[in-house]
Design a protein around this motif. Structure first.
Motif, short mmCIF file in Angstrom:
data_model
loop_
_atom_site.label_atom_id
_atom_site.label_comp_id
_atom_site.label_asym_id
_atom_site.label_seq_id
_atom_site.Cartn_x
_atom_site.Cartn_y
_atom_site.Cartn_z
N SER A 68 0.81 -1.21 0.00
CA SER A 68 0.00 0.00 0.00
C SER A 68 0.85 1.27 0.00
CB SER A 68 -0.93 0.00 1.22
OG SER A 68 -1.69 1.18 1.28
N ARG A 69 2.00 1.23 0.65
CA ARG A 69 2.76 2.46 0.86
C ARG A 69 4.00 2.61 -0.03
NH1 ARG A 69 -1.38 3.59 2.85
NH2 ARG A 69 -1.75 4.49 4.92
N PHE A 70 4.45 1.54 -0.64
CA PHE A 70 5.67 1.61 -1.43
C PHE A 70 5.43 1.10 -2.85
CE2 PHE A 70 6.88 0.75 2.99
CZ PHE A 70 7.60 1.91 3.27
N ARG A 71 6.24 1.59 -3.75
CA ARG A 71 6.17 1.12 -5.13
C ARG A 71 6.90 -0.22 -5.22
NH1 ARG A 71 7.21 6.31 -9.18
NH2 ARG A 71 5.32 7.49 -8.57
N VAL A 72 6.18 -1.24 -5.59
CA VAL A 72 6.74 -2.58 -5.70
C VAL A 72 6.70 -2.99 -7.16
CG1 VAL A 72 6.54 -4.99 -4.96
CG2 VAL A 72 5.93 -3.13 -3.37
N LYS A 73 7.85 -3.38 -7.69
CA LYS A 73 7.91 -3.79 -9.09
C LYS A 73 7.08 -5.05 -9.30
CE LYS A 73 11.17 -4.65 -12.85
NZ LYS A 73 12.61 -4.77 -13.23
N GLY A 74 6.20 -5.01 -10.27
CA GLY A 74 5.33 -6.16 -10.54
C GLY A 74 4.30 -6.38 -9.45
N GLU A 75 3.81 -5.29 -8.86
CA GLU A 75 2.88 -5.39 -7.74
C GLU A 75 1.63 -6.18 -8.12
OE1 GLU A 75 -0.09 -2.42 -5.24
OE2 GLU A 75 1.84 -1.66 -5.96
N ALA A 76 1.04 -5.89 -9.27
CA ALA A 76 -0.18 -6.57 -9.67
C ALA A 76 0.05 -8.07 -9.83
CB ALA A 76 -0.71 -5.97 -10.98
N ASP A 77 1.19 -8.43 -10.42
CA ASP A 77 1.49 -9.85 -10.60
C ASP A 77 1.73 -10.55 -9.27
OD1 ASP A 77 1.31 -9.58 -13.35
OD2 ASP A 77 3.44 -9.13 -13.57
N LEU A 78 2.40 -9.86 -8.36
CA LEU A 78 2.66 -10.45 -7.05
C LEU A 78 1.37 -10.65 -6.27
CD1 LEU A 78 5.88 -8.50 -5.97
CD2 LEU A 78 5.70 -10.94 -6.54
N LEU A 79 0.49 -9.66 -6.32
CA LEU A 79 -0.79 -9.79 -5.63
C LEU A 79 -1.64 -10.91 -6.23
CD1 LEU A 79 -1.72 -6.04 -5.06
CD2 LEU A 79 -1.20 -7.73 -3.30
N PHE A 80 -1.59 -11.03 -7.56
CA PHE A 80 -2.34 -12.12 -8.18
C PHE A 80 -1.74 -13.47 -7.79
CE2 PHE A 80 -3.02 -15.16 -11.63
CZ PHE A 80 -4.39 -15.12 -11.72
N PHE A 81 -0.42 -13.55 -7.71
CA PHE A 81 0.21 -14.81 -7.31
C PHE A 81 -0.18 -15.17 -5.88
CE2 PHE A 81 3.75 -16.89 -5.09
CZ PHE A 81 3.81 -18.08 -5.81
N ILE A 82 -0.23 -14.17 -5.00
CA ILE A 82 -0.65 -14.44 -3.62
C ILE A 82 -2.09 -14.94 -3.59
CG2 ILE A 82 -1.14 -13.33 -1.40
CD1 ILE A 82 1.22 -11.46 -1.95
N LEU A 83 -2.95 -14.33 -4.40
CA LEU A 83 -4.35 -14.73 -4.43
C LEU A 83 -4.53 -16.11 -5.04
CD1 LEU A 83 -7.29 -13.84 -3.88
CD2 LEU A 83 -7.33 -12.90 -6.20
N SER A 84 -3.65 -16.50 -5.95
CA SER A 84 -3.80 -17.78 -6.64
C SER A 84 -3.70 -18.97 -5.71
CB SER A 84 -2.73 -17.91 -7.75
OG SER A 84 -1.43 -18.00 -7.19
N THR A 85 -3.13 -18.79 -4.52
CA THR A 85 -3.05 -19.90 -3.57
C THR A 85 -4.42 -20.31 -3.04
OG1 THR A 85 -2.69 -18.39 -1.71
CG2 THR A 85 -0.73 -19.22 -2.86
N ARG A 86 -5.43 -19.45 -3.26
CA ARG A 86 -6.78 -19.77 -2.81
C ARG A 86 -7.69 -20.24 -3.95
NH1 ARG A 86 -8.19 -17.84 2.36
NH2 ARG A 86 -10.15 -18.93 1.93
N MET A 87 -7.12 -20.40 -5.13
CA MET A 87 -7.96 -20.74 -6.28
C MET A 87 -8.28 -22.22 -6.37
SD MET A 87 -6.48 -18.22 -9.26
CE MET A 87 -6.55 -16.43 -9.06
N LEU A 88 -7.53 -23.06 -5.68
CA LEU A 88 -7.78 -24.49 -5.69
C LEU A 88 -8.33 -24.92 -4.35
CD1 LEU A 88 -4.61 -25.89 -7.52
CD2 LEU A 88 -6.91 -25.66 -8.46
#
Length: 318
Positions: free
Chosen positions: A139-159
């Protein structure tokens, strides 16, 4: 015209109240049925039509906490008279209490219940803690590939958990984590962390950055600003996230059944295994389920003030 509109709104409000009452009764009916079955005599637990009015008793709770076996012969009248009242109730059901010397053998339910508390509380605290720090960083810092990282974190709940149960079991067996508290804690953290990160990021985004900037100008370090400014503002979100993470870990069945056997087994896979006279004893199962519901109900009720605002935080923006 105004009177007609007023009466129309009153009718709508009355219908809404009736709808809420009906929905509440529908949702509470299973809980009532489980709780009432826990206090029924075993002979009335499976009657058709169901027995609604009965004399409550606590025999099922007594049987839940002691080891017992079916008697293969009629009880000795002298032994029955010498037994305490609670043991007589078990004898009335055609069973006897197992003893080690003069001590009554305790069933596995208390240890399984304690395992559930240890594993659920520990995994919830760690998942919410790590999720809060991670969400703050996104939320507070610019993270390279933030959208991809957040999607990867969310993908652990897809199965669903059962899909990865066998690979996880093989990995856990290879490293010696089967039937251990730490094994289930790590597993529940992994599955709750994605939910915690995504939910907490929404809360962090709603907290104005100007609060921290003002604290930094006043000489606070970044960590001091986080703990003294951000965390108090995010308390509502932390409470809501903790409730959902705790419920998920507390109720989890598949991994607890596959990954544990005795030492770290939690209550959900243990409760259905309760037998009496060679058949499932539904009153004992209901008693174990009723007691199992209490911690979640108490925890949710204690945080009810934060929960409603937590789940709707950020839904309406000015």
């Amino acid at each position: 015209m105004a009177a007609v509109k007023s009466s129309g709104r009153a009718a709508v409000n009355r219908l809404a109240v009736v709808g809420v009452i009906i929905a509440t009764l529908i949702f509470l009916a299973p809980i009532y049925w489980i709780a009432s079955t826990a206090f029924k005599p075993r002979a009335l637990a499976t009657t058709v039509p169901p027995t609604v009015l009965f004399q409550p008793e606590i025999t099922s709770f007594i049987k839940l906490f002691v080891k017992r076996v079916q008697m293969n012969k009629p009880v000795d009248p002298e032994a029955y008279a010498a037994a305490p009242w609670w043991e007589q109730r078990i004898m009335d059901n055609g069973e006897r209490v197992l003893r080690a010397g003069n001590s009554v053998q305790v069933s596995g339910y208390p240890s399984r219940f304690m395992n559930s508390l240890i594993i659920a509380i520990t995994s919830t605290v760690l998942a919410v803690g790590m999720g809060t720090f991670t969400a703050y960083g996104f939320s507070r810092f610019r993270v390279k590939g933030e959208a991809d990282l957040l999607f990867f974190i969310l993908s652990t709940r897809m199965l669903p958990p059962i899909v990865v149960a066998i690979p996880m079991f093989l990995m856990y067996r290879a490293v010696g984590l089967t039937d251990t508290h730490i094994g289930l804690i790590i597993l529940y953290i992994a599955f709750n962390l994605s939910f915690s990160v995504w939910l907490m990021k929404g809360f962090m985004d709603e907290i104005p950055k100007e609060y921290e900037e003002a604290a930094l100008v006043d000489g606070y370090t970044r960590m001091q600003a986080f703990f003294k400014i951000v965390l108090p503002e995010a308390a509502t979100g932390i409470a809501a996230t903790a409730v959902f993470c705790f419920i998920t870990a507390w109720n989890e069945y598949a991994f607890a059944l596959i990954m544990t056997n005795r030492r770290a087994q939690t209550a959900p896979p243990f409760i259905p295994s309760q037998l009496g006279s060679g058949l499932p004893d539904w009153t004992v199962i209901a008693a174990g389920t009723t007691l199992f519901l209490l911690p979640v109900a108490i925890f949710t009720f204690a945080l009810r003030g934060h929960l409603l605002r937590g789940v709707t935080f950020g839904a309406i923006r000015k």
